[in-house]
Design a protein around this motif. Structure first.
Motif, PDB file in Angstrom:
ATOM      1  N   UNK A 153     104.531 100.007 -17.321  1.00  0.00           N
ATOM      2  CA  UNK A 153     104.198 101.010 -18.343  1.00  0.00           C
ATOM      3  C   UNK A 153     103.512 100.327 -19.519  1.00  0.00           C
ATOM      4  N   UNK A 154     102.750 101.109 -20.220  1.00  0.00           N
ATOM      5  CA  UNK A 154     102.167 100.623 -21.468  1.00  0.00           C
ATOM      6  C   UNK A 154     101.960 101.797 -22.411  1.00  0.00           C
ATOM      7  N   UNK A 155     101.750 101.484 -23.685  1.00  0.00           N
ATOM      8  CA  UNK A 155     101.500 102.524 -24.682  1.00  0.00           C
ATOM      9  C   UNK A 155     100.124 102.334 -25.297  1.00  0.00           C
ATOM     10  N   UNK A 156      99.536 103.433 -25.720  1.00  0.00           N
ATOM     11  CA  UNK A 156      98.238 103.454 -26.386  1.00  0.00           C
ATOM     12  C   UNK A 156      98.385 104.077 -27.767  1.00  0.00           C
ATOM     13  N   UNK A 157      97.615 103.590 -28.711  1.00  0.00           N
ATOM     14  CA  UNK A 157      97.505 104.222 -30.030  1.00  0.00           C
ATOM     15  C   UNK A 157      96.162 104.943 -30.078  1.00  0.00           C
ATOM     16  N   UNK A 158      96.201 106.272 -30.182  1.00  0.00           N
ATOM     17  CA  UNK A 158      94.973 107.064 -30.191  1.00  0.00           C
ATOM     18  C   UNK A 158      94.838 107.809 -31.513  1.00  0.00           C
ATOM     19  N   UNK A 159      93.611 107.931 -32.049  1.00  0.00           N
ATOM     20  CA  UNK A 159      93.425 108.621 -33.340  1.00  0.00           C
ATOM     21  C   UNK A 159      93.871 110.069 -33.262  1.00  0.00           C
ATOM     22  N   UNK A 160      94.460 110.577 -34.360  1.00  0.00           N
ATOM     23  CA  UNK A 160      95.003 111.934 -34.333  1.00  0.00           C
ATOM     24  C   UNK A 160      93.921 112.996 -34.287  1.00  0.00           C
ATOM     25  N   UNK A 161      92.726 112.694 -34.823  1.00  0.00           N
ATOM     26  CA  UNK A 161      91.654 113.693 -34.803  1.00  0.00           C
ATOM     27  C   UNK A 161      91.011 113.867 -36.158  1.00  0.00           C
ATOM     28  N   UNK A 162      90.917 115.108 -36.614  1.00  0.00           N
ATOM     29  CA  UNK A 162      90.288 115.433 -37.892  1.00  0.00           C
ATOM     30  C   UNK A 162      91.354 115.431 -38.986  1.00  0.00           C
ATOM     31  N   UNK A 163      91.138 114.592 -39.983  1.00  0.00           N
ATOM     32  CA  UNK A 163      92.084 114.442 -41.093  1.00  0.00           C
ATOM     33  C   UNK A 163      91.574 115.221 -42.300  1.00  0.00           C
ATOM     34  N   UNK A 164      92.474 115.876 -42.990  1.00  0.00           N
ATOM     35  CA  UNK A 164      92.177 116.518 -44.272  1.00  0.00           C
ATOM     36  C   UNK A 164      92.754 115.627 -45.370  1.00  0.00           C
ATOM     37  N   UNK A 165      91.917 115.090 -46.230  1.00  0.00           N
ATOM     38  CA  UNK A 165      92.369 114.264 -47.340  1.00  0.00           C
ATOM     39  C   UNK A 165      92.261 115.033 -48.646  1.00  0.00           C
ATOM     40  N   UNK A 166      93.389 115.291 -49.289  1.00  0.00           N
ATOM     41  CA  UNK A 166      93.399 116.033 -50.554  1.00  0.00           C
ATOM     42  C   UNK A 166      93.724 115.038 -51.666  1.00  0.00           C
ATOM     43  N   UNK A 167      92.763 114.879 -52.578  1.00  0.00           N
ATOM     44  CA  UNK A 167      92.775 113.778 -53.540  1.00  0.00           C
ATOM     45  C   UNK A 167      93.032 114.314 -54.947  1.00  0.00           C
ATOM     46  N   UNK A 168      93.897 113.647 -55.728  1.00  0.00           N
ATOM     47  CA  UNK A 168      94.185 114.101 -57.091  1.00  0.00           C
ATOM     48  C   UNK A 168      93.117 113.649 -58.075  1.00  0.00           C
ATOM     49  N   UNK A 169      93.274 114.081 -59.331  1.00  0.00           N
ATOM     50  CA  UNK A 169      92.267 113.786 -60.343  1.00  0.00           C
ATOM     51  C   UNK A 169      92.491 112.472 -61.076  1.00  0.00           C
TER      52      UNK A 169
END
Length: 495
Positions: A153-169
């Motif tokens: 067996x082995x494991x893979x790290x795969x990107x989650x997809x589309x990220x929403x980044x909400x940034x403060x002022x």
């Protein structure tokens, strides 16, 4: 005192007809609604940006999904090299970016240069190094063999997809870079929604990202109000939200994400952070530490200290010396290189701080220094020192997010630890002492995601950062971010 001259390219940028950054270029909005960007040092409008609407969100999500397909298949070393090139471009355009940031946020120019640009480039280079080091594991299952078959067996790290980044002022460039770098280095695409108060610098950085070689659609920027973030979180085409901001808004973001098909969420929220000074700390060291912990960028830092605990025998000398230091601060225009203390970022926040001053007076707290708005154009308030009556006073329980240091004396170290932990949040804390053994014994008893000893607020990309209790979920930096931006896939084979 005089301001530095704005670069011609800064003046030209501010005059632009700013669009939304989608699919690698600026596009007009599907709506005619706009928002004004106001310089908090003068109160004057310096630009207008689009207040994005539902049709704009659809366009941005479609762009990000298309960008994700290409970027997730891009070689890790190539992804890292794009981040390195972007770091170079930030440094090459350092003064332009710093001036834009200071004009929109009121941050003094030295902080814009050193933190918003220099530190952002430093973080980009750190994250770039992780591009080729994201890995899984090989495992040997313990399944029984009935006819000589074997398993691996082995494991893979795969990107989650589309990220929403909400940034403060408060740190609109550096915090955006944290989110952008985390997403891009793991193979995700990202849509960033900057604060409506400070949207300009990120629009310029989006251009530089394309210049660095980032494919169209991998980074998109939507300006606008709270409805933009809400629409992005609830959209079925987004896979994760990374939010930095206040506790109440963060809780709302987390609920919206969970309600939108269990969208992943990383929440870096505020808190009522403590700074504690043991009896062995010299007076000058204590005052310098309080300035560092509570008054950098007018206290508008999520990890800044707001609650200060000093031994009863030293409380009055410390507050008196602090008041004297604050009275000597050079308060002025953030574009003047000699300025040490500038405005807060917007009028609504100034009004909120004035409300805290009124509350302190109503609760009979002692205002040692400050406690007033300043009689000058812009969003200035006085740096303020307050002596509270009890740990339950409003100024020791509610986050002010401003230049207000509220003090309470303690009598022994057991009481001190109880006072430090008497808060719903747990983002950061600092302990000031020359007794290393005592510090190492006390640190495990402090309930905070980050505990500094003889320092406060400073962050390093190699050291994970995030909060306990109501101060958030997840961690930035180090290798901790990888888990939040990737999905773990297990593969098992019989042979």
């Amino acid at each position: 005192m005089s301001d530095i001259a704005l670069l011609p390219q800064v003046e030209a940028f501010l005059r632009r007809d700013h669009g939304l950054f989608i699919d690698g270029h600026y596009v007009p909005s599907q709506s005619s609604q706009t928002l004004e960007v106001i310089n908090p040092a003068t109160g004057k409008v310096i630009a207008t940006v689009i207040d994005a609407q539902a049709a704009d969100i659809e366009l941005a999500v479609a762009s990000a999904r298309h960008g994700f397909k290409q970027w997730s298949q891009t070689a890790p070393a190539v992804r890292g090299n794009v981040l390195l090139k972007l770091a170079d471009l930030l440094e090459q355009n350092r003064e332009e970016l710093a001036q834009i940031e200071t004009c929109q946020s009121g941050k003094i120019i030295q902080i814009s240069r050193a933190f918003e640009v220099d530190q952002a480039a430093h973080f980009l280079r750190y994250y770039a190094g992780w591009a080729t080091k994201i890995s899984g594991q090989t495992l040997t299952p313990s399944l029984p063999s009935f006819a000589g078959e074997r398993y691996t067996a082995f494991t893979l790290r795969e990107p989650v997809g589309v990220v929403v980044g909400i940034v403060p002022w408060n740190f609109s460039t550096m915090i955006a870079i944290w989110k952008l770098a985390s997403a891009l280095v793991t193979g995700c695409s990202i849509i960033i929604k900057p604060s409506e108060f400070t949207p300009l610098t990120l629009l310029r950085i989006a251009e530089l990202a394309v210049q660095a070689g980032l494919p169209a659609g991998v980074l998109n920027v939507l300006t606008g109000g709270g409805q933009v973030g809400k629409g992005l979180i609830e959209h079925p085409g987004t896979d994760k939200v990374s939010f930095t901001g206040s506790v109440p808004t963060g809780i709302a973001v987390g609920r919206a994400a969970m309600g939108a098909g269990l969208t992943r969420a990383t929440l870096e929220l505020g808190g009522k952070n403590a700074a504690a000074f043991l009896r062995d700390v010299p007076l000058e060291t204590a005052v310098n530490g309080i300035i560092e912990a509570g008054f950098l960028h007018s206290g508008q830092i999520c990890a800044a200290a707001e609650r200060f605990f000093v031994h009863r025998s030293q409380i009055n000398p410390v507050m008196e010396a602090l008041a004297q230091r604050l009275s000597a601060l050079n308060i002025g225009s953030p574009l003047d290189e000699r300025t040490e203390f500038g405005p807060v970022t917007h009028r609504q926040h100034q009004a909120k701080l004035e409300g805290f001053f009124a509350t302190a007076r109503a609760e009979n707290n002692t205002i040692i220094y400050g406690g007033q708005p300043m009689d000058r154009p812009g969003c200035y308030v006085e740096p303020t020192v307050i002596l509270a009556n009890s740990i339950n006073d409003t100024l020791l329980t509610e986050e002010t997010f401003g230049p207000i240091a509220t003090f309470l004396p303690y009598d022994d170290e057991d009481e001190l630890l109880a006072l430090m932990n008497h808060t719903a949040g747990g983002l950061s804390a600092s302990l000031w002492t020359n007794d290393l053994g005592k510090a190492l014994r006390m640190v495990p008893a402090i309930n905070a995601g980050t505990v500094w000893v003889n320092m406060h607020t400073l962050l390093d990309p190699a050291v994970p950062f995030g909060g306990n209790k109501s101060s958030g979920i997840g961690r930035e930096f180090g290798n901790a971010f990888i888990e939040d931006y990737t999905e773990l896939k297990s593969v098992m084979m019989r042979y």
